[in-house]
Write a protein that holds these residues in place. Structure first.
Motif, mmCIF file in Angstrom:
data_model
loop_
_atom_site.group_PDB
_atom_site.id
_atom_site.type_symbol
_atom_site.label_atom_id
_atom_site.label_comp_id
_atom_site.label_asym_id
_atom_site.label_seq_id
_atom_site.Cartn_x
_atom_site.Cartn_y
_atom_site.Cartn_z
ATOM 1 N N LEU A 1 41.809 41.983 34.647
ATOM 2 C CA LEU A 1 40.385 42.732 34.839
ATOM 3 C C LEU A 1 40.498 43.991 34.800
ATOM 4 N N ARG A 2 40.019 44.615 33.850
ATOM 5 C CA ARG A 2 40.092 46.253 33.867
ATOM 6 C C ARG A 2 38.632 46.590 34.353
ATOM 7 N N ARG A 3 38.927 47.288 35.553
ATOM 8 C CA ARG A 3 37.641 48.114 36.180
ATOM 9 C C ARG A 3 37.510 49.590 35.467
ATOM 10 N N ARG A 4 36.488 49.837 34.758
ATOM 11 C CA ARG A 4 36.312 50.948 34.172
ATOM 12 C C ARG A 4 35.538 51.877 35.094
ATOM 13 N N LYS A 5 35.618 53.113 34.887
ATOM 14 C CA LYS A 5 34.726 54.172 35.566
ATOM 15 C C LYS A 5 33.282 53.953 35.593
ATOM 16 N N THR A 6 32.802 53.322 34.328
ATOM 17 C CA THR A 6 31.462 53.157 34.174
ATOM 18 C C THR A 6 31.219 51.715 34.842
ATOM 19 N N LEU A 7 30.367 51.619 35.788
ATOM 20 C CA LEU A 7 30.186 50.397 36.505
ATOM 21 C C LEU A 7 29.688 49.112 35.709
ATOM 22 N N TRP B 1 30.445 36.226 32.695
ATOM 23 C CA TRP B 1 29.919 37.637 33.681
ATOM 24 C C TRP B 1 31.122 37.529 34.951
ATOM 25 N N TRP B 2 30.893 39.044 35.384
ATOM 26 C CA TRP B 2 31.849 39.040 36.642
ATOM 27 C C TRP B 2 30.999 39.843 37.512
ATOM 28 N N ALA B 3 31.046 40.143 38.697
ATOM 29 C CA ALA B 3 30.516 40.942 39.872
ATOM 30 C C ALA B 3 31.287 41.183 40.860
ATOM 31 N N GLU B 4 31.280 42.428 41.461
ATOM 32 C CA GLU B 4 32.325 42.748 42.532
ATOM 33 C C GLU B 4 31.165 42.988 43.730
ATOM 34 N N ILE B 5 31.661 42.507 44.985
ATOM 35 C CA ILE B 5 30.519 42.400 46.008
ATOM 36 C C ILE B 5 31.269 43.237 47.155
ATOM 37 N N SER B 6 30.763 44.253 47.563
ATOM 38 C CA SER B 6 31.237 44.942 48.850
ATOM 39 C C SER B 6 30.312 44.071 50.168
ATOM 40 N N GLU C 1 28.352 45.945 43.584
ATOM 41 C CA GLU C 1 28.742 47.226 43.062
ATOM 42 C C GLU C 1 28.864 47.404 41.513
ATOM 43 N N ARG C 2 29.414 46.064 41.011
ATOM 44 C CA ARG C 2 29.637 46.261 39.612
ATOM 45 C C ARG C 2 29.078 44.628 38.964
ATOM 46 N N SER C 3 28.744 44.775 37.650
ATOM 47 C CA SER C 3 28.364 43.515 37.285
ATOM 48 C C SER C 3 28.055 43.818 35.829
ATOM 49 N N ASN C 4 28.793 42.972 35.140
ATOM 50 C CA ASN C 4 28.554 43.174 33.335
ATOM 51 C C ASN C 4 29.150 41.915 32.715
#
Length: 434
Positions: free
Chosen positions: A91-97, A376-381, A395-398
């Motif tokens: 999973l590559r987290r890019r600078k664009t959320l 889809w994926w999402a990152e949750i704080s 924080e991220r989802s796409n």
């Protein structure tokens, strides 16, 4: 500008060119330490020298010293094409959320299609056991070197296993369950000696396991009745814990900031204090609460509707067998409808922890503009409020990838396992290669 004026500049450019391969190893390592992990894996394929440098423990010591350690989530997808296969991605987290994606890495052609256990030890991911052709257990173990993305065989276990519990404690891999009751129930792998050794006998063996985790240097597991039990390597003994609620079956237990999190069949993320696992005086139901506060209000509904997880025929047969043993009439319906009914009782999304946050995967089907199927994926704080509640923030989802159009009753992708890899401060100097 005349040709006579251009000529000296061309010569100067030529003199300034200096190949990296001419530098000594210590300088090359300092350069490579500033390169991202996916690019390092690509560089390792350029030459034997680069392959050796990328795999060098010194490289990761330098990365730690200059603050270039990175956390990655590895995703394993089961592709049910006419000839099913397993593929691995990062999973590559890019600078664009909203632009993260999956990068393919070399896969293992001989990896079982389902039921393998996965653990992380040092700079490697271990794939343990599994089912061959959906029926036969295997004792095979493979190791993915996360520095070079090369697969290496590991000595086989003493017992063939599928859906076993697995965890790492004090640099050793502990596995138990997922085998016949007459077999050696548990064993431990020492990467230094490359050997498997049996664990002490377990008084009451649990045949079926659906989740496992490590807490306080103990490997915990949950059986098909949501009862917890564990093995303590430091004490060399087995123990039992509390039980969960059968209503709202849960999976993907993980630790974040010393709290336990899991995913329920309703798509709700639950949490509890780690002490809820432990048995005090008498067995009791673990007290769990829901994570609240999502700005993406429909997230839980999407997780509930997801059918991303693959459940093999062996699990369906086991569930039907238990159904009959509980005094219920046999299910006289086609196999695919049994699977559909079973999947409604189990979480259809996947969850893991990464860098102090929760990572979720699910699939969505849209009929707008045609049949569209995406992962889809999402990152949750997470934040603990003063009143004790845990709130989550997306924080991220796409969309990670599209899925080829298929018939509605088929699933194109299944996430069977995922884990995270973090470059350690002091990687081991011994090799796990055979």
């Amino acid at each position: 500008m005349s040709n006579s004026e251009e000529q000296p500049r061309a010569k100067k450019t030529k003199r300034e060119a200096f190949p990296l391969s001419c530098l000594p190893d210590d300088l090359v390592l300092n350069c490579l330490a500033r390169v991202s992990r996916p690019d390092l894996a690509a560089l390792s394929m350029v030459s034997k020298r680069y392959h050796s440098l990328v795999a060098s423990p010194d490289l990761y010591k330098i990365r730690s010293l200059i603050g270039r350690t990175e956390t990655y989530v590895y995703v394993c997808l089961r592709i049910p094409t006419p000839v099913p296969s397993v593929r691995w991605y990062i999973l590559r987290r890019r600078k664009t959320l909203d632009a993260s994606d999956l990068i393919p890495i070399p896969s293992l052609p001989s990896q079982p299609l389902e039921a393998s256990s996965v653990v992380v030890l040092d700079c490697s991911i271990y794939v343990i056991g599994g089912l061959i052709e959906g029926e036969q257990r295997t004792s095979d173990v493979w190791r993915l070197d996360c520095r070079t993305h090369v697969w290496h065989p590991v000595p086989c276990m003493g017992v063939a296993r599928a859906y076993g519990a697995a965890g790492v404690v004090d640099g050793k891999i502990y596995v138990f369950g997922g085998c016949d009751v007459d077999d050696n129930y548990g064993e431990v792998f020492d990467p230094k000696t490359q050997t498997w050794n049996p664990l002490p006998p377990m008084p009451k063996r649990k045949k079926h396991i659906h989740s496992s985790m490590v807490r306080d240097q103990k490997v915990y597991a949950l059986d098909d009745k949501e009862r917890t039990f564990y093995y303590s390597p430091r004490e060399g003994k087995w123990g039992t814990g509390n039980r969960g609620q059968l209503v709202g079956y849960r999976r993907d237990w993980c630790m974040v900031d010393n709290l336990l999190f899991c995913l329920s069949k309703n798509g709700v993320i639950l949490w509890c204090e780690p002490g809820e696992l432990d048995l005090r005086e008498t067995e009791r139901v673990m007290k769990v609460e829901a994570v609240r506060g999502f700005t993406y209000r429909s997230l839980y509904q999407k997780l509930f509707l997801s059918r991303l997880v693959h459940y093999g025929d062996q699990i369906i047969d086991r569930w039907e067998e238990k159904w009959i043993m509980d005094g219920r009439p046999p299910l006289k319906i086609p196999k695919r409808w049994k699977k559909f009914r079973f999947e409604r009782l189990r979480p259809g999304a996947r969850m893991c922890s990464s860098g102090g946050k929760i990572v979720l995967f699910w699939d969505e089907i849209s009929l707008e503009g045609g049949y569209l199927h995406h992962i889809w994926w999402a990152e949750i704080s997470l934040e603990r409020l003063q009143g004790g509640e845990i709130w989550g923030y997306i924080e991220r989802s796409n969309i990670l990838m599209p899925v080829e159009p298929v018939k509605a009753h088929k699933k194109a992708f299944k996430i069977t396992a995922y884990t995270e890899y973090h470059c350690p401060l002091n990687p081991p100097t011994n090799s796990l290669c055979q």
